[in-house]
Design an enzyme around this catalytic site. Structure first.
Site, short mmCIF file in Angstrom:
data_model
loop_
_atom_site.label_atom_id
_atom_site.label_comp_id
_atom_site.label_asym_id
_atom_site.label_seq_id
_atom_site.Cartn_x
_atom_site.Cartn_y
_atom_site.Cartn_z
N CYS A 76 56.63 51.30 51.26
CA CYS A 76 56.64 52.23 49.45
C CYS A 76 55.67 52.16 48.64
CB CYS A 76 57.86 51.59 48.93
SG CYS A 76 57.75 49.87 48.54
N HIS B 229 65.30 49.83 43.73
CA HIS B 229 64.77 50.64 43.98
C HIS B 229 65.13 52.01 44.51
CE1 HIS B 229 60.65 51.90 43.82
NE2 HIS B 229 60.18 51.20 44.15
N GLN C 16 62.73 55.41 45.78
CA GLN C 16 61.93 55.27 46.58
C GLN C 16 62.71 55.31 48.04
OE1 GLN C 16 58.51 54.83 47.03
NE2 GLN C 16 59.32 54.76 49.22
N ASP D 82 57.34 46.03 52.82
CA ASP D 82 56.97 45.83 51.82
C ASP D 82 56.14 44.75 51.20
OD1 ASP D 82 57.04 46.77 48.99
OD2 ASP D 82 58.58 45.91 48.53
N ARG E 221 61.51 51.90 33.85
CA ARG E 221 60.86 51.49 35.07
C ARG E 221 60.49 49.35 34.75
NH1 ARG E 221 57.83 51.88 40.51
NH2 ARG E 221 56.17 50.30 40.34
N ARG F 84 58.62 61.48 47.29
CA ARG F 84 58.86 60.64 45.79
C ARG F 84 59.17 61.73 44.89
NH1 ARG F 84 58.41 55.51 44.17
NH2 ARG F 84 59.15 55.93 41.99
#
Length: 309
Positions: free
Chosen positions: A263, A131, A134, A223, A104, A291
C-alpha cells in the site's frame, strides 16, 4: 451502494464491492482515453487529515477535479478539530457547506461519530482499524491481473494492522481464500477473527509462519512494520517482525506467477526486499494508481454522481 457512508468494508455487501470495482474500471478507461466524466459537477468534498498523506490526499483531490468538483483540505492543526472542537459539531457544520466528507484519522470511533452526525456521506480515508479505500484499490488491481477474484488465494505477511484487517474482510467477501501471517504479539483485532469465522464458506487461516501463509498464494500483500502513531514501538516491532520480510525465498513458495501488493510507503529491506519490490513495481504502482479510480467511483456512488441500478 446500500450504505450512505463508507466507514469499513464489513458494512458493504459483495454487490456493493463489485459495483464500486465495475464503476472504477469504467472511470479508469475514461481517464486513460480522454473521455470527460464530470459526474460531480459543482460538488464539493471536505477532506480532514489527522495523519500525514501522499496518495490519499492527491488521489482524492485529483479525483474530485477530474469529476468536475472541488476538494478542500483541512490539516489536523488547521481546523477547529485540532483545537478540541467536538467531532459532532464539525460534522454538522461541514454538512452545511459540502456534499461529502473524507477523514483520515487514528480511531475508528472518530469516523463513526463523524458519520453519526453528518448529513452528507462520510468516507474513511484510513485509520488504525480500517483502510477500505486502499483495499478496494487492491481488489481492483488483483482483478485486473486475474479477471476474477473468487477462488484466488491472498496471503498477507506482517503486522495484523488496518491493512491486514481490511484485506481479510474485503477478500473474504469476494470469495477469496485469505491467509494471514502475523506475529503472535501483533494479531488482527478480534472483530476481524469473528468475521472470518462468521460464515462457513469463508476460507481463512491465521498463522505466525509466513512460509505457511504464502504457500500457493496468487497474491502476497504486506505493509510497513511501524505505522504512523506507532513510532514509540519501533524497536520492539522490528524485533517481532524481523522474519516477516517478503523476499525472493518467501515468494518462491507462492504460485509461479504470484503478484505482490504494497500500500506504500515501503521500507525496502524491512517488510519487503528491494529485489522483490522492484520486480513487482508495476503491480504496486498500478495499485497506487487505482486508489484514484476506486475513490472516484466511491464518491460518485455516494455523492450522487451516478444513479445506482
Amino acid at each position: 451502494m446500500t450504505n450512505k457512508h463508507l466507514l469499513k468494508l464489513s458494512d458493504l455487501t459483495p454487490n456493493d464491492i463489485y459495483e464500486i470495482l465495475n464503476l472504477a474500471d469504467q472511470l479508469k478507461y475514461d481517464q486513460h482515453h480522454g473521455i470527460p466524466h464530470r459526474l460531480l459537477e459543482g460538488k464539493t468534498l471536505v477532506t480532514i487529515y489527522e495523519k500525514r498523506s501522499t496518495r490519499t490526499r492527491i488521489s482524492f483531490e485529483a479525483g474530485m477535479f477530474q469529476l468536475g468538483g472541488m476538494a478542500f483540505y483541512l490539516g489536523g492543526d488547521e481546523s477547529q478539530v485540532g483545537r478540541g472542537e467536538p467531532i459532532e459539531d464539525t460534522a454538522r457544520s461541514l454538512s452545511r457547506y459540502c456534499d461529502g466528507i473524507m477523514m483520515r484519522t487514528y480511531n475508528q470511533s472518530t469516523i463513526e461519530q463523524l458519520a453519526k452526525y453528518a448529513t452528507v456521506p462520510v468516507i474513511n480515508g484510513m485509520n488504525d482499524y480500517a483502510h477500505p479505500c486502499q483495499v478496494l484499490a487492491d481488489l481492483m488491481t488483483i482483478r485486473e491481473k486475474y479477471a476474477n477474484l473468487d477462488g484466488l488465494k491472498l496471503a498477507y505477511v506482517g503486522d495484523g494492522n488496518n491493512m491486514a484487517q481490511s484485506l481479510t474482510v474485503g477478500a473474504l467477501k469476494c470469495d477469496m481464500e485469505v491467509a494471514l501471517a502475523c506475529p503472535k504479539s501483533y494479531p488482527p483485532h478480534q472483530d476481524i477473527l469473528d468475521f472470518a469465522a462468521s460464515d462457513p464458506s469463508f476460507v481463512f487461516t491465521l498463522t505466525d509462519d509466513p512460509r505457511e501463509a504464502v504457500k500457493d498464494a496468487d497474491v502476497i500483500c504486506t505493509d510497513v512494520w511501524v505505522s504512523m502513531g506507532k513510532e514509540a514501538e519501533a524497536e520492539e516491532r522490528h524485533a517481532a517482525l524481523k522474519n516477516y520480510c517478503v523476499n525472493s525465498e518467501l515468494l518462491a513458495l507462492a504460485k509461479p506467477n504470484c503478484m505482490v501488493q504494497h500500500c506504500l510507503p515501503a521500507r525496502k529491506g524491512e517488510e519487503i526486499s528491494k529485489e522483490v519490490f522492484e520486480a513487482h513495481a508495476n503491480e504496486i504502482f498500478d495499485e497506487a494508481e487505482n486508489r484514484l479510480h476506486v475513490q472516484k467511483a466511491i464518491m460518485c456512488l455516494l455523492m450522487g454522481g451516478i444513479q445506482a441500478e
